[in-house]
Motif scaffolding. Structure first.
Motif, short mmCIF file in Angstrom:
data_model
loop_
_atom_site.label_atom_id
_atom_site.label_comp_id
_atom_site.label_asym_id
_atom_site.label_seq_id
_atom_site.Cartn_x
_atom_site.Cartn_y
_atom_site.Cartn_z
N THR A 84 0.83 -1.21 0.00
CA THR A 84 0.00 0.00 0.00
C THR A 84 0.86 1.25 0.00
O THR A 84 0.57 2.21 -0.73
N LEU A 85 1.93 1.26 0.77
CA LEU A 85 2.84 2.41 0.76
C LEU A 85 3.47 2.57 -0.63
O LEU A 85 3.55 3.69 -1.15
N ILE A 86 3.87 1.45 -1.23
CA ILE A 86 4.44 1.50 -2.59
C ILE A 86 3.39 2.00 -3.57
O ILE A 86 3.70 2.84 -4.43
N ARG A 87 2.16 1.52 -3.45
CA ARG A 87 1.07 1.95 -4.35
C ARG A 87 0.84 3.44 -4.25
O ARG A 87 0.64 4.13 -5.26
N LEU A 88 0.83 3.97 -3.03
CA LEU A 88 0.59 5.40 -2.85
C LEU A 88 1.72 6.23 -3.46
O LEU A 88 1.45 7.26 -4.10
N LEU A 89 2.95 5.79 -3.28
CA LEU A 89 4.08 6.49 -3.90
C LEU A 89 4.00 6.41 -5.42
O LEU A 89 4.21 7.40 -6.13
N TRP A 90 3.70 5.22 -5.93
CA TRP A 90 3.60 5.01 -7.38
C TRP A 90 2.45 5.83 -7.96
O TRP A 90 2.58 6.45 -9.02
N ARG A 91 1.33 5.86 -7.24
CA ARG A 91 0.15 6.60 -7.69
C ARG A 91 0.46 8.09 -7.86
O ARG A 91 -0.04 8.75 -8.77
N ALA A 92 1.31 8.61 -6.99
CA ALA A 92 1.67 10.02 -7.06
C ALA A 92 2.47 10.35 -8.32
O ALA A 92 2.42 11.47 -8.82
N ALA A 93 3.18 9.36 -8.85
CA ALA A 93 4.04 9.60 -10.01
C ALA A 93 3.49 9.05 -11.32
O ALA A 93 3.89 9.49 -12.40
N ASP A 94 2.58 8.10 -11.25
CA ASP A 94 2.11 7.39 -12.44
C ASP A 94 1.04 8.18 -13.18
O ASP A 94 0.31 8.98 -12.61
#
Length: 190
Positions: A62-72
């Motif tokens: 979930t932490l990775i998803r949130l970081l990825w979501r911010a950049a994707d």
């Protein structure tokens, strides 16, 4: 230079989404549940270790998803009535909140009750919080309620995606499916 619109979530986003969904489901199934004596009995040790390991994986993903979501880059939203957009936003935010709150309540509850976080391969993480058994038991109860809530909310999320695909015939569902997944095409131009 003309930018081509994105019609699907990227492969990384899809991978993270489906891994999270599968891990949550398996963690829910293998959660020993019940009173503290049952959860921490030797009979349920494998289930507890698997459940806690999967919970930690869900938290990390979930932490990775949130970081990825911010950049994707995300696909353009399908034109929908305002109430649908608001509901989708609320459900997605609630799912992310639950994906973070579930592992945190489980870990905190276990530590406050004086139990280590028990992971597969025999790895344990000793309590990092001072014992407060009553507070830990309350957090364990909250964790169970949140676990039930995420399953209901995820089910609603899945039903909404199917409703979009079958009834509204738009591409909401297909944006999160890999291109190779066999699903009928939605009507174009929507």
């Amino acid at each position: 230079m003309i930018k081509t619109p994105v019609t699907r979530y990227g492969q990384v986003t899809q991978f993270l989404h489906w891994c999270t969904a599968i891990l949550v489901l398996v963690a829910f199934i293998y959660g020993p549940g019940g009173p503290e004596q049952r959860v921490y009995s030797s009979v349920h040790e494998f289930d507890r270790r698997l459940h806690e390991t999967l919970g930690l994986c869900v938290f990390t993903l979930t932490l990775i998803r949130l970081l990825w979501r911010a950049a994707d880059t995300r696909p353009e939203a399908v034109a929908s009535p305002r109430w649908m957009v608001v509901m989708a936003t609320i459900v997605q935010a609630a799912l992310y909140l639950l994906l973070l709150a579930l592992p945190l309540t489980a870990i905190s509850g276990a530590w406050l009750e004086g139990h280590p976080l028990t992971l597969l391969a025999g790895k344990d993480i000793a309590p990092l919080l001072a014992p407060s058994h009553d507070a830990g038991a309350r957090l364990a109860s909250v964790h169970k309620l949140l676990g039930d809530a995420i399953m209901w909310l995820a089910g609603l999320h899945a039903l909404a995606a199917l409703f979009h695909h079958v009834v509204l015939r738009d591409n909401v569902l297909t944006t999160m499916l890999p291109r190779w997944f066999p699903v009928g095409k939605a009507r174009s131009g929507q």
